[in-house]
Motif scaffolding. Structure first.
Motif, PDB file in Angstrom:
ATOM      1  N   ASP A  86       0.836  -1.210   0.000  1.00 32.69           N
ATOM      2  CA  ASP A  86       0.000   0.000   0.000  1.00 32.69           C
ATOM      3  C   ASP A  86       0.872   1.263   0.000  1.00 32.69           C
ATOM      4  O   ASP A  86       0.663   2.195  -0.777  1.00 32.69           O
ATOM      5  N   TRP A  94       3.322  10.600  -5.916  1.00 26.59           N
ATOM      6  CA  TRP A  94       4.347  11.654  -5.927  1.00 26.59           C
ATOM      7  C   TRP A  94       4.839  11.915  -7.339  1.00 26.59           C
ATOM      8  O   TRP A  94       5.225  13.027  -7.682  1.00 26.59           O
ATOM      9  N   THR A 102      -5.928   5.179  -0.976  1.00 24.80           N
ATOM     10  CA  THR A 102      -6.305   3.841  -1.407  1.00 24.80           C
ATOM     11  C   THR A 102      -7.806   3.664  -1.269  1.00 24.80           C
ATOM     12  O   THR A 102      -8.363   3.859  -0.178  1.00 24.80           O
ATOM     13  N   GLY A 103      -8.470   3.265  -2.354  1.00 21.09           N
ATOM     14  CA  GLY A 103      -9.891   2.911  -2.275  1.00 21.09           C
ATOM     15  C   GLY A 103     -10.032   1.407  -2.132  1.00 21.09           C
ATOM     16  O   GLY A 103     -10.776   0.906  -1.294  1.00 21.09           O
ATOM     17  N   ARG A 131     -10.817  10.592 -11.569  1.00 26.12           N
ATOM     18  CA  ARG A 131     -10.132  10.602 -10.267  1.00 26.12           C
ATOM     19  C   ARG A 131      -9.537   9.241  -9.910  1.00 26.12           C
ATOM     20  O   ARG A 131      -8.916   9.101  -8.859  1.00 26.12           O
ATOM     21  N   LYS A 132      -9.756   8.237 -10.745  1.00 24.95           N
ATOM     22  CA  LYS A 132      -9.366   6.875 -10.384  1.00 24.95           C
ATOM     23  C   LYS A 132      -8.007   6.499 -10.994  1.00 24.95           C
ATOM     24  O   LYS A 132      -7.790   6.664 -12.190  1.00 24.95           O
ATOM     25  N   LEU A 155      -6.732   0.382  -6.550  1.00 20.07           N
ATOM     26  CA  LEU A 155      -7.394   1.557  -7.115  1.00 20.07           C
ATOM     27  C   LEU A 155      -7.257   2.681  -6.100  1.00 20.07           C
ATOM     28  O   LEU A 155      -7.700   2.549  -4.953  1.00 20.07           O
ATOM     29  N   ILE A 157      -7.972   6.782  -5.268  1.00 15.27           N
ATOM     30  CA  ILE A 157      -8.933   7.811  -5.650  1.00 15.27           C
ATOM     31  C   ILE A 157      -8.337   9.175  -5.301  1.00 15.27           C
ATOM     32  O   ILE A 157      -7.918   9.401  -4.153  1.00 15.27           O
ATOM     33  N   HIS A 163      -9.341  16.422   2.543  1.00 14.16           N
ATOM     34  CA  HIS A 163      -9.615  15.049   2.993  1.00 14.16           C
ATOM     35  C   HIS A 163      -8.879  14.777   4.307  1.00 14.16           C
ATOM     36  O   HIS A 163      -9.426  14.178   5.224  1.00 14.16           O
ATOM     37  N   GLU A 190       0.763  14.891   1.717  1.00 19.49           N
ATOM     38  CA  GLU A 190       0.924  14.169   0.460  1.00 19.49           C
ATOM     39  C   GLU A 190       0.884  15.066  -0.768  1.00 19.49           C
ATOM     40  O   GLU A 190       0.522  14.642  -1.856  1.00 19.49           O
TER      41      GLU A 190
HETATM   42  C1  LIG Z   1       3.344   8.801   0.050  1.00 16.51           C
HETATM   43  C2  LIG Z   1       1.925   8.317   0.208  1.00 16.51           C
HETATM   44  C3  LIG Z   1       1.722   7.264   1.289  1.00 16.51           C
HETATM   45  C4  LIG Z   1       0.295   6.869   1.312  1.00 16.51           C
HETATM   46  C5  LIG Z   1      -0.024   5.759   2.281  1.00 16.51           C
HETATM   47  C6  LIG Z   1      -0.690   4.672   1.587  1.00 16.51           C
HETATM   48  C7  LIG Z   1      -2.058   5.087   1.086  1.00 16.51           C
HETATM   49  C8  LIG Z   1      -3.122   4.861   2.146  1.00 16.51           C
HETATM   50  O1  LIG Z   1      -3.104   3.921   2.882  1.00 16.51           O
HETATM   51  S1  LIG Z   1      -4.394   6.011   2.221  1.00 16.51           S
HETATM   52  C9  LIG Z   1      -5.342   5.478   3.660  1.00 16.51           C
HETATM   53  C10 LIG Z   1      -6.360   4.402   3.352  1.00 16.51           C
HETATM   54  N1  LIG Z   1      -7.457   4.896   2.573  1.00 16.51           N
HETATM   55  C11 LIG Z   1      -8.450   5.656   3.111  1.00 16.51           C
HETATM   56  O2  LIG Z   1      -8.435   5.983   4.288  1.00 16.51           O
HETATM   57  C12 LIG Z   1      -9.571   6.078   2.181  1.00 16.51           C
HETATM   58  C13 LIG Z   1     -10.924   6.029   2.904  1.00 16.51           C
HETATM   59  N2  LIG Z   1     -11.999   6.203   1.922  1.00 16.51           N
HETATM   60  C14 LIG Z   1     -12.436   7.438   1.591  1.00 16.51           C
HETATM   61  O3  LIG Z   1     -12.035   8.441   2.174  1.00 16.51           O
HETATM   62  C15 LIG Z   1     -13.432   7.535   0.473  1.00 16.51           C
HETATM   63  O4  LIG Z   1     -14.183   6.342   0.353  1.00 16.51           O
HETATM   64  C16 LIG Z   1     -12.745   7.842  -0.897  1.00 16.51           C
HETATM   65  C17 LIG Z   1     -11.999   9.191  -0.830  1.00 16.51           C
HETATM   66  C18 LIG Z   1     -11.747   6.723  -1.290  1.00 16.51           C
HETATM   67  C19 LIG Z   1     -13.788   7.890  -2.003  1.00 16.51           C
HETATM   68  O5  LIG Z   1     -14.816   8.774  -1.597  1.00 16.51           O
HETATM   69  P1  LIG Z   1     -15.326   9.963  -2.566  1.00 16.51           P
HETATM   70  O6  LIG Z   1     -14.265  10.965  -2.723  1.00 16.51           O
HETATM   71  O7  LIG Z   1     -16.632  10.428  -2.008  1.00 16.51           O
HETATM   72  O8  LIG Z   1     -15.464   9.279  -3.960  1.00 16.51           O
HETATM   73  P2  LIG Z   1     -16.733   8.569  -4.631  1.00 16.51           P
HETATM   74  O9  LIG Z   1     -17.478   9.644  -5.346  1.00 16.51           O
HETATM   75  O10 LIG Z   1     -17.445   7.677  -3.674  1.00 16.51           O
HETATM   76  O11 LIG Z   1     -15.979   7.629  -5.675  1.00 16.51           O
HETATM   77  C20 LIG Z   1     -15.249   8.159  -6.768  1.00 16.51           C
HETATM   78  C21 LIG Z   1     -15.071   7.008  -7.753  1.00 16.51           C
HETATM   79  O12 LIG Z   1     -14.236   6.022  -7.136  1.00 16.51           O
HETATM   80  C22 LIG Z   1     -14.909   4.752  -7.035  1.00 16.51           C
HETATM   81  N3  LIG Z   1     -14.585   4.172  -5.733  1.00 16.51           N
HETATM   82  C23 LIG Z   1     -14.543   4.777  -4.532  1.00 16.51           C
HETATM   83  N4  LIG Z   1     -14.190   3.903  -3.580  1.00 16.51           N
HETATM   84  C24 LIG Z   1     -13.988   2.704  -4.196  1.00 16.51           C
HETATM   85  C25 LIG Z   1     -13.632   1.402  -3.738  1.00 16.51           C
HETATM   86  N5  LIG Z   1     -13.364   1.162  -2.450  1.00 16.51           N
HETATM   87  N6  LIG Z   1     -13.532   0.403  -4.650  1.00 16.51           N
HETATM   88  C26 LIG Z   1     -13.793   0.648  -5.952  1.00 16.51           C
HETATM   89  N7  LIG Z   1     -14.155   1.859  -6.462  1.00 16.51           N
HETATM   90  C27 LIG Z   1     -14.256   2.877  -5.579  1.00 16.51           C
HETATM   91  C28 LIG Z   1     -16.386   5.107  -7.121  1.00 16.51           C
HETATM   92  O13 LIG Z   1     -17.133   3.989  -7.607  1.00 16.51           O
HETATM   93  C29 LIG Z   1     -16.388   6.290  -8.090  1.00 16.51           C
HETATM   94  O14 LIG Z   1     -16.258   5.788  -9.392  1.00 16.51           O
HETATM   95  P3  LIG Z   1     -17.010   6.536 -10.644  1.00 16.51           P
HETATM   96  O15 LIG Z   1     -16.378   7.898 -10.726  1.00 16.51           O
HETATM   97  O16 LIG Z   1     -16.691   5.662 -11.802  1.00 16.51           O
HETATM   98  O17 LIG Z   1     -18.448   6.571 -10.289  1.00 16.51           O
END
Ligand SMILES: CCCCCCCC(=O)SCCNC(=O)CCNC(=O)[C@H](O)C(C)(C)COP(=O)(O)OP(=O)(O)OC[C@H]1O[C@@H](n2cnc3c(N)ncnc32)[C@H](O)[C@@H]1OP(=O)(O)O
Length: 193
Positions: A86, A94, A102-103, A131-132, A155, A157, A163, A190
């Protein structure tokens, strides 16, 4: 048959990813985006992942499995290996200068990974659709060309910086924002400066 959920397959009309012109050069160490990050920060028990930019929208990383990362005796915990995947995949953002979370992430565990192993990770963005962000990673043991131990497809997002500000605990958000080093502040959320 891959067994993957169809949501991880880029839809028709998805585009090739674009490397940002100011992305770190291939071979450059990215460094921690936030020193309290479980993946790339320095705190004990964390992964202390070391990530290097690669060609295109790709990168490599190394993670050394230590005793704090065990599940079964002497073996890495599957959740820890998924966390390493992840973090590696998250670092791809970056190179595109995009803020994303991560979604969905699906992991295949192919071989057990003993404590003491260096996991050699490689990740790339495969496609972008709105956005995906679709991406994939592998983790190999015994060297960068060694056998695959884990692999993942994910995937991400794209989100706005709010956020983190809106959802994070205020204690840590305020501490991160109060850092006089503005580069560190930007990186914590980020946004690759
Ligand atoms: C240097 C970087 C280090 C990073 C550390 C590693 C990364 C991480 O671990 S990040 C932490 C873990 N992730 C999280 O906490 C995310 C929690 N989830 C959320 O906040 C929200 O569900 C979020 C932002 C992902 C999506 O919400 P939102 O912005 O309202 O988007 P939403 O409108 O529902 O969806 C947008 C699109 O994505 C798709 N989508 C959203 N979630 C998912 C999912 N889980 N699976 C599949 N598709 C999804 C939707 O179907 C939609 O697709 P389309 O545009 O085709 O209709």
């Amino acid at each position: 048959m891959s067994g993957r959920t169809t949501v991880l397959k880029p839809p028709e009309g998805a585009m090739a990813p674009v490397r940002h012109p100011d992305a770190p050069a291939p071979g450059e160490l990215l460094g921690a985006h936030y020193d309290q990050c479980f993946g790339c920060g320095e705190q004990s028990g964390g992964l202390r992942l070391r990530v290097r930019a690669g060609e295109g929208v790709g990168l490599t990383a190394e993670f050394t499995v230590d005793a704090a990362h065990q599940g079964a005796p002497g073996l890495a915990h599957g959740g820890v290996l998924t966390a390493a995947l992840d973090e590696t995949l998250g670092s791809l953002n970056w190179l595109q200068r995009v803020i994303a979370v991560t979604g969905r992430l699906e992991t295949d565990f192919v071989r057990p990974v003993p404590v003491g192993t260096v996991l050699h990770l490689e990740a790339r963005v495969t496609a972008v659709h709105g956005r995906k962000i679709y991406c994939a990673a592998t983790g190999r043991i015994g060297g960068p060309e060694g056998p695959v131990a884990v692999r993942a497809e994910a995937l991400f997002i794209e989100v706005r910086v709010d956020h983190f500000i809106k959802n994070g605990r205020s204690e840590e958000i305020n501490a991160a924002l109060a850092d006089p080093d503005q580069v560190k502040v930007a990186r914590a959320f980020e946004v690759n400066p």
